[in-house]
Structure formats: C-alpha cells, structure tokens
Design a protein around this motif. Structure first.
Motif, PDB file in Angstrom:
ATOM      1  N   GLN A 174       0.827  -1.204   0.000  1.00  0.00           N
ATOM      2  CA  GLN A 174       0.000   0.000   0.000  1.00  0.00           C
ATOM      3  C   GLN A 174       0.865   1.260   0.000  1.00  0.00           C
ATOM      4  OE1 GLN A 174      -2.416  -0.640   3.467  1.00  0.00           O
ATOM      5  NE2 GLN A 174      -3.874  -1.945   2.399  1.00  0.00           N
ATOM      6  N   GLU A 175       1.988   1.207   0.720  1.00  0.00           N
ATOM      7  CA  GLU A 175       2.905   2.353   0.722  1.00  0.00           C
ATOM      8  C   GLU A 175       3.432   2.629  -0.682  1.00  0.00           C
ATOM      9  OE1 GLU A 175       7.220   3.829   2.528  1.00  0.00           O
ATOM     10  OE2 GLU A 175       6.594   1.727   2.725  1.00  0.00           O
ATOM     11  N   VAL A 176       3.833   1.577  -1.382  1.00  0.00           N
ATOM     12  CA  VAL A 176       4.334   1.752  -2.752  1.00  0.00           C
ATOM     13  C   VAL A 176       3.254   2.348  -3.642  1.00  0.00           C
ATOM     14  CG1 VAL A 176       5.236   0.591  -4.794  1.00  0.00           C
ATOM     15  CG2 VAL A 176       6.019  -0.110  -2.524  1.00  0.00           C
ATOM     16  N   LEU A 177       2.034   1.847  -3.529  1.00  0.00           N
ATOM     17  CA  LEU A 177       0.943   2.359  -4.364  1.00  0.00           C
ATOM     18  C   LEU A 177       0.646   3.823  -4.051  1.00  0.00           C
ATOM     19  CD1 LEU A 177      -1.524  -0.678  -4.440  1.00  0.00           C
ATOM     20  CD2 LEU A 177       0.089   0.072  -6.204  1.00  0.00           C
ATOM     21  N   ARG A 178       0.774   4.209  -2.793  1.00  0.00           N
ATOM     22  CA  ARG A 178       0.582   5.635  -2.444  1.00  0.00           C
ATOM     23  C   ARG A 178       1.647   6.491  -3.119  1.00  0.00           C
ATOM     24  NH1 ARG A 178      -0.757   3.557   2.730  1.00  0.00           N
ATOM     25  NH2 ARG A 178       1.374   3.873   3.466  1.00  0.00           N
TER      26      ARG A 178
END
Length: 276
Positions: free
Chosen positions: A132-136
């Motif tokens: 999720q961090e990467v997608l953000r």
C-alpha cells in the motif's frame, strides 16, 4: 488442475497497456519512449490530473516531495547490507523494453500488477502495508504530472519485475524498502536526470543503479560503505547541480536541527519520568 499463471506480458498488457516487446526492442536501441502500437485503452483511473503540464513540473517541485519524506541518508548508509553488483542492476536497466516507458502506459495499474507478482497477492486480495505504501507513492508520482517522475517510477517497477523475465538477482531485494527506493528514484534522481539517460548513458546508468541499491538497503557487491559512498558522491547529479545542492544542504540542515530537538525532548521526558 491448478490454473497456470498468465505469462508476464499478458498480465501487464491486460492491466496497464503494455505489449510484448518485438525482438530486440529495448529502450537503448529504440526511439526513446515512443508509444507502441496495438495498445489497450488507457484506464480512466490513471488519467493525468486536470490541468497538469508534465513538462512544466520543475526539479524543485519533485525534490520538495522527496524532502517532505525527511529521509536520513546517514542512517540509510549505516544500515545497508551487501547486495547485488551495480553491473547487475545496470544491465537490467539497459534491458528495459521501450514500451515500458511509453507515455500512455498506465503507471498505477502497472504498479498494482507488479506488486501482485512481488507480494504474492491474488485476485482481489488487498496489498499488505508495504504494498500500500508503494501504491501511495506511485499515485503521488501520477499526481505530479511529471513525465520524468513517471518514467523513473516505471524503471523501478521494471527492476522489480525483470526477475520474471531475466531471472533472480544474485542478492534478493527486500520488499521492506520498496517504497523508499521508489520515492528516491522517482522524486530525487528523476528531478535532476532524465530517466532516458539512466538507460542510454553509462555514467547515469551507474548512478541510477547505485541510487537504487542504496535506497533498497544494499551496498554494491564487493564495496564497503566508504567506497560506495565515495563513488556515488562522484556520480551524484544532485550534488553537482550547485543551485539544487544548496537546496538539499538547507534541507539536511533543517533535518539535523529537528533531529537534535527531538532527541533533547526525549532526554527531558526520560529525566522527568525518572524523577517521578
């Protein structure tokens, strides 16, 4: 019988508008970033923000996003572990298909598909916290409207996904630092070096490889911290840009001041607690 996974390029084509590369079609020997033919429609969810003018996004705007993360490179260097060689990473960069960096590739669905491969999620399973961090961060990249940042992010995604085509690296990358590496290349390095040069120019390819390894938590194979720092400092395009180097120095000074204040407050709190 268990369903066989879809081939690499089919998975990405169905989601992000990539197509399987023609024989020998690499970004190093093709017209740089020219959109390939036979593309699936670009998903509306990945449309550029209204009013965005990618070419007008300047280096300082991208660096501001990077500085807002308040990354402590001193700590990063101290915690690096031995990793793959710069030659391995540079070779992967040189092998990126031209279609991977085309202007109409949907960067967010591309990231979602590659993270699904990397983290092992299936179907509608949501990505874990690190995914999720990467997608953000990828969504931040998209929102900047910066062509350079988007291409930088695409190259990071390629480095992660290339194992599916080119085999594993000699030292595996840790998904723990995927977000940090994505931000470093998309906002710090892409702010000062066109990602096209990461592919086509030997010195810039080496700089990109070293930057990627550093923020992925690795020292290049065969190098200690002092050697790796010295070589990257010689390559560092941000440090060599006088105006932007000054901006970075000011940011690092503010970061150190903030860190000292936090440490002082922690000591005061500990002293009060011990006196109670």
């Amino acid at each position: 019988m268990a369903e066989r996974p879809a081939p690499f390029w089919r998975r990405l084509t169905n989601s992000a508008g990539l197509r399987a590369p023609d024989r020998g079609e690499l970004a190093t020997n093709a017209t740089p970033f020219s959109p390939p033919t036979a593309r699936v429609p670009r998903p509306a969810a990945d449309a550029e923000p209204a009013g965005a003018t990618p070419d007008a996004v300047d280096s300082e705007a991208l660096l501001a996003v990077w500085f807002a993360r308040e990354q402590d490179d001193v700590l990063v260097w101290r915690t690096c572990l031995p990793g793959a060689s710069t030659a391995e990473i540079a070779t992967r960069l040189s092998l990126v298909p031209a279609s991977f960096l085309a202007d109409d590739v949907a960067i967010l669905p591309l990231a979602e598909n590659i993270l699904e491969m990397e983290y092992g999620a299936v179907g509608s399973t949501p990505p874990d916290r690190r995914g999720q961090e990467v997608l953000r961060i990828v969504d931040q990249v998209r929102a900047t409207g910066s062509t350079a940042a988007r291409r930088g992010a695409a190259l990071v995604l390629w480095l992660w996904a290339s194992e599916d085509l080119n085999g594993p690296l000699s030292v595996p990358l840790s998904p723990v630092w995927y977000g940090r590496a994505m931000a470093a290349l998309s906002f710090r390095l892409a702010a000062v070096v066109d990602p096209a040069e990461w592919v086509r120019t030997a010195d810039r390819r080496d700089e990109a490889a070293r930057t990627f390894l550093l923020w992925s938590g690795h020292l290049p194979a065969g190098e200690d911290e002092a050697t790796a720092r010295s070589i990257l400092a010689m390559r560092d395009s941000l440090q060599q840009n006088a105006a932007l180097a000054q901006t970075m120095a000011e940011h690092e000074h503010r970061l150190q001041v903030t860190k000292r204040l936090q440490e002082a407050r922690a000591r005061e709190a500990a002293a009060r607690y011990s006196n109670e």
